[in-house]
Design a protein around this motif. Structure first.
Motif, PDB file in Angstrom:
ATOM      1  N   LYS A 284      -7.115  -5.118  11.046  1.00  0.00           N
ATOM      2  CA  LYS A 284      -8.742  -5.266  10.776  1.00  0.00           C
ATOM      3  C   LYS A 284      -9.629  -5.618  12.153  1.00  0.00           C
ATOM      4  CE  LYS A 284      -8.392  -5.981   5.836  1.00  0.00           C
ATOM      5  NZ  LYS A 284      -8.493  -6.783   4.782  1.00  0.00           N
TER       6      LYS A 284
ATOM      7  N   THR B 257      -5.653  -0.946   2.841  1.00  0.00           N
ATOM      8  CA  THR B 257      -5.369  -2.317   2.721  1.00  0.00           C
ATOM      9  C   THR B 257      -6.003  -2.878   1.542  1.00  0.00           C
ATOM     10  OG1 THR B 257      -7.126  -2.643   4.418  1.00  0.00           O
ATOM     11  CG2 THR B 257      -5.139  -2.534   5.291  1.00  0.00           C
TER      12      THR B 257
ATOM     13  N   HIS C   3      -2.435  -7.188   8.123  1.00  0.00           N
ATOM     14  CA  HIS C   3      -3.481  -6.307   7.950  1.00  0.00           C
ATOM     15  C   HIS C   3      -4.986  -7.002   8.642  1.00  0.00           C
ATOM     16  CE1 HIS C   3      -2.731  -4.484   3.583  1.00  0.00           C
ATOM     17  NE2 HIS C   3      -1.828  -4.305   4.644  1.00  0.00           N
TER      18      HIS C   3
ATOM     19  N   HIS D 123       4.190  -2.617  10.406  1.00  0.00           N
ATOM     20  CA  HIS D 123       3.880  -2.687   9.096  1.00  0.00           C
ATOM     21  C   HIS D 123       4.307  -2.140   8.296  1.00  0.00           C
ATOM     22  CE1 HIS D 123       1.227  -4.429   5.966  1.00  0.00           C
ATOM     23  NE2 HIS D 123       1.022  -3.347   5.666  1.00  0.00           N
TER      24      HIS D 123
ATOM     25  N   GLU E 123      -3.974  -2.315  -1.383  1.00  0.00           N
ATOM     26  CA  GLU E 123      -2.661  -3.295  -1.429  1.00  0.00           C
ATOM     27  C   GLU E 123      -3.086  -4.661  -1.541  1.00  0.00           C
ATOM     28  OE1 GLU E 123       0.698  -1.378   1.326  1.00  0.00           O
ATOM     29  OE2 GLU E 123      -0.866  -2.485   2.501  1.00  0.00           O
ATOM     30  N   GLU E 124      -4.173  -5.331  -1.132  1.00  0.00           N
ATOM     31  CA  GLU E 124      -4.759  -6.779  -1.257  1.00  0.00           C
ATOM     32  C   GLU E 124      -5.348  -6.860  -2.776  1.00  0.00           C
ATOM     33  OE1 GLU E 124      -7.290  -7.361   2.101  1.00  0.00           O
ATOM     34  OE2 GLU E 124      -5.753  -7.077   3.503  1.00  0.00           O
TER      35      GLU E 124
END
Length: 162
Positions: free
Chosen positions: A78, A47, A74, A108, A50-51
């Motif tokens: 989390k 994540t 996400h 997702h 990706e972020e």
């Protein structure tokens, strides 16, 4: 490896870990804990890349809705991981939370691979995807040298900015 191939490979690795977790007998608490940590570390690092790299590099009018949904997904994952970090594998809610996490991740992944990635292939060149993949893979490897799951609780207040 290009960015999409890298993400798909990581999706497959986590899917396999969830499958291993699902096959564990009820009394295998040490193995459950070990698999949870592997899953949580990989999801945390995934994540993050990706972020930090993938989503900003692929943001456009065509992808913005999918990206907004992705960062919210996400955040939800989390929050579940943060809950699990505070629990023991023998807690009666642990397996239920792991199942919910698995279902959320599967959803997702399906949306990313079937919707977002198709748009990204039209948005970025092969060279751009290669360069992005290199950057993301290096960051992932760096994060995995530690315990990236430990960063998750601090990331549960709001979705990452786009």
């Amino acid at each position: 490896m290009n960015a999409l191939e890298l993400l798909e490979q990581q999706h497959e690795e986590v899917k396999k870990l969830f499958a291993q977790y699902g096959k564990l007998p009820d009394h295998a608490d040490a193995r459950r804990s070990e698999l949870f940590k592997k899953i949580a570390d990989r999801l945390a690092a995934h994540t993050t890349i990706e972020e930090l790299y993938f989503y900003p590099s692929t943001k456009s009018e065509r992808t913005e809705d999918e990206l907004r949904e992705a960062v919210e997904e996400h955040l939800s994952a989390k929050r579940i991981i943060a809950d699990l970090l505070e629990m023991e594998p023998d807690d009666e809610e642990f397996d239920a939370k792991m199942k919910v996490l698995q279902e959320q991740i599967e959803h997702h992944v399906e949306e990313e691979e079937e919707e977002l990635f198709k748009k990204v292939r039209k948005l970025l060149s092969k060279e751009q995807l290669e360069d992005l993949g290199i950057q993301m893979e290096q960051e992932f490897e760096t994060l995995m040298k530690g315990e990236p799951r430990r960063n998750i609780p601090a990331e549960t207040d709001h979705a990452a900015p786009l």
